[in-house]
Scaffold this active site. Structure first.
Site, PDB file in Angstrom:
ATOM      1  CG  ASP A 168      39.223  47.813  43.387  1.00  0.00           C
ATOM      2  OD1 ASP A 168      39.271  46.697  43.106  1.00  0.00           O
ATOM      3  OD2 ASP A 168      38.829  48.454  44.640  1.00  0.00           O
ATOM      4  CG  HIS A 228      41.275  44.364  44.940  1.00  0.00           C
ATOM      5  ND1 HIS A 228      40.675  43.457  45.647  1.00  0.00           N
ATOM      6  CD2 HIS A 228      41.710  45.400  45.723  1.00  0.00           C
ATOM      7  CE1 HIS A 228      40.906  43.795  46.858  1.00  0.00           C
ATOM      8  NE2 HIS A 228      41.429  44.947  47.129  1.00  0.00           N
ATOM      9  CG  HIS A 285      45.967  46.708  48.302  1.00  0.00           C
ATOM     10  ND1 HIS A 285      45.629  46.522  49.569  1.00  0.00           N
ATOM     11  CD2 HIS A 285      44.605  47.000  47.690  1.00  0.00           C
ATOM     12  CE1 HIS A 285      44.321  46.378  49.797  1.00  0.00           C
ATOM     13  NE2 HIS A 285      43.639  46.616  48.794  1.00  0.00           N
ATOM     14  N   GLY A 315      36.544  42.580  51.978  1.00  0.00           N
ATOM     15  CA  GLY A 315      35.274  42.362  51.864  1.00  0.00           C
ATOM     16  C   GLY A 315      34.557  43.516  53.007  1.00  0.00           C
ATOM     17  CD  GLU A 374      38.833  49.414  52.768  1.00  0.00           C
ATOM     18  OE1 GLU A 374      38.568  50.050  51.588  1.00  0.00           O
ATOM     19  OE2 GLU A 374      38.773  48.330  52.790  1.00  0.00           O
ATOM     20  CG  HIS A 396      41.091  44.479  52.421  1.00  0.00           C
ATOM     21  ND1 HIS A 396      41.933  43.675  51.824  1.00  0.00           N
ATOM     22  CD2 HIS A 396      40.781  45.612  51.631  1.00  0.00           C
ATOM     23  CE1 HIS A 396      41.849  44.008  50.226  1.00  0.00           C
ATOM     24  NE2 HIS A 396      41.344  45.003  50.201  1.00  0.00           N
TER      25      HIS A 396
END
Length: 339
Positions: free
Chosen positions: A279, A14, A12, A170, A200, A197
Site C-alpha cells: 500500500d 493495492h 503486490h 483481509g 502474514e 494473503h
C-alpha cells in the site's frame, strides 16, 4: 543495485490502499464525507502509518478513510486512473493492481459490477496516457465473510477477460482459507490465476491451506513460512512464489526487525521471492525505496537484488510472450524519465 536494463515490476500493490491525501480531501468535500480534519498534515496520521502498528487489523484501519470517500463510480474510475499514473511516476514498467470491489463499494453502497467496470475503465484510460503495463487482480475481502466474497467473485467474473487473477485478503486469523474453497474452485474453473494473503497474521498452516485448498500459485507476504522448513522446500520445488513487502511487514508487526526478514531465506532456498510495495501511500514507500531497504536494512547482496527483479517478471500473471515484450522494450528504451 537495480538492473537498469531489466523491467521494474510490482506484483503486490493495492489500488484501494494507494489513495493520496489530497485526493481523499477532494473526494470527501465532493461527496460530503466528514473527515477528522481537512488539513492535510493533521489528517496524515489517520490515513498513513507514522508508527509501526500492533497488528494487521490496526494497519488495515488506515485504509478505511481512503475508501470511505468513494462516493460514486466516477470516483472509483478516478482513483484507478490515478494509480496508473502513480505506477508510471515511480518508474515501474509493469504492475499488478489489486482491489476489493466490496471494500470500494461499501461506504456508499455502490453496485459491485459497476465498481469493477469503473476500475477497468480507469486503468485503460491511464494506460492510454502513461507508458506502463498494468493488469488487475480482484480481491475477495474475507473480513466481511463468505457471502460478501461470493458476491465479489461474481462481479469479477462478469468481467473475466479484463481481470488476470483473484486474491484472498483481509482478516486472515479469523477467516481461514478453508471457508473459501468453493470460491476459489469456481475462480480456477473460470481460468483465474490465484494469489492469496497468507502467513502474514497467521502461521505456516495458513500458507499450506492457501496452496492445498485454494490453489495459490503465489503467496502474499508469507513471512511465517520461515518457521516450517518442509514448507520452504515444498514452495521451492513447486515454484510457489512469495510476494514480499518489507515495510508493510514491519508496520503490521509481521516481523519485528527487517534485519531478520525472511526474504533472504526465501532466496537462499530457491523460492521465487519478489519485492513489492503493498500500500504505497499508506506506508509512505515506493518500490525503489523498498529495494534500498532490502540492501541497507535486510543486507541483501547485488546478486539477491538481481534475482528479486528477475523473479518479479517471472512470477507475473502474464504470458511468456508478454515477458519478452517487457524485456525488449526495456532494452530499447533504457531508463525512463518523467522529464
Amino acid at each position: 543495485m537495480l538492473l537498469k536494463k531489466f523491467p521494474l515490476v510490482d506484483l503486490h500493490r493495492h489500488l484501494d490502499g494507494n489513495i493520496d491525501i489530497n485526493t481523499i480531501i477532494m473526494l470527501a468535500q465532493k461527496y460530503g464525507v466528514d473527515l477528522p480534519t481537512f488539513d492535510p498534515e493533521e489528517l496524515r496520521p489517520y490515513v498513513q502509518v507514522t508508527d509501526n502498528q500492533p497488528d494487521l487489523l490496526s494497519f488495515l484501519a488506515k485504509l478505511d478513510i481512503g475508501v470511505s470517500v468513494l462516493g460514486s463510480l466516477e470516483a472509483c474510475h478516478f482513483i484507478a486512473r490515478q494509480n496508473v499514473y502513480s505506477a508510471f511516476a515511480e518508474g515501474l514498467d509493469y504492475a499488478e493492481l489489486r482491489f476489493s470491489p466490496y471494500y470500494m463499494a461499501k461506504a456508499f453502497n455502490l453496485p459491485l459490477e459497476g465498481v469493477v467496470q469503473s476500475v477497468i475503465d480507469g486503468v485503460r484510460e491511464g494506460m492510454a496516457e502513461f507508458s506502463v503495463g498494468i493488469n488487475l487482480i480482484g480481491i475477495l475481502s474475507r473480513t466481511w465473510g463468505v457471502d460478501s466474497c461470493m458476491a465479489e467473485l461474481n462481479a469479477l467474473l462478469t468481467y473475466r477477460d479484463d481481470i488476470s487473477g483473484v486474491d484472498l485478503a483481509g482478516d486472515e486469523r479469523n477467516f481461514p482459507c478453508r471457508l473459501f474453497t468453493e470460491h476459489f474452485t469456481k475462480a480456477r474453473d473460470k481460468g483465474f490465476r490465484v494469489t492469496v494473503h497468507a502467513g502474514e497474521a497467521a502461521g505456516p498452516e495458513s500458507i499450506r491451506d492457501a496452496i492445498k485448498l485454494l490453489g495459490a500459485e503465489r503467496i502474499g507476504h508469507g513471512v511465517q513460512a520461515v518457521n516450517d522448513p518442509w514448507l520452504l522446500e515444498y514452495m521451492a520445488n513447486w515454484g510457489i512464489a512469495v510476494e514480499c513487502c518489507l515495510t508493510s511487514n514491519l508496520q503490521t508487526n509481521a516481523v519485528n526487525d527487517l534485519a531478520n526478514h525472511p526474504v533472504k531465506t526465501f532466496l537462499d532456498y530457491g523460492i521465487i521471492a519478489t519485492l513489492n510495495t503493498d500500500d504505497p501511500f499508506v506506508e509512505g514507500v515506493t518500490l525503489r525505496s523498498e529495494y534500498e531497504r532490502a540492501v541497507n536494512d535486510v543486507g541483501l547482496t547485488k546478486e539477491h537484488i538481481s534475482q528479486l527483479q528477475r523473479n518479479g517478471l517471472n512470477a507475473a500473471f502474464i504470458s511468456e510472450g508478454e515477458r519478452i515484450k517487457f524485456i525488449m522494450r526495456k532494452l530499447q528504451n533504457g531508463e525512463r524519465s518523467l522529464h
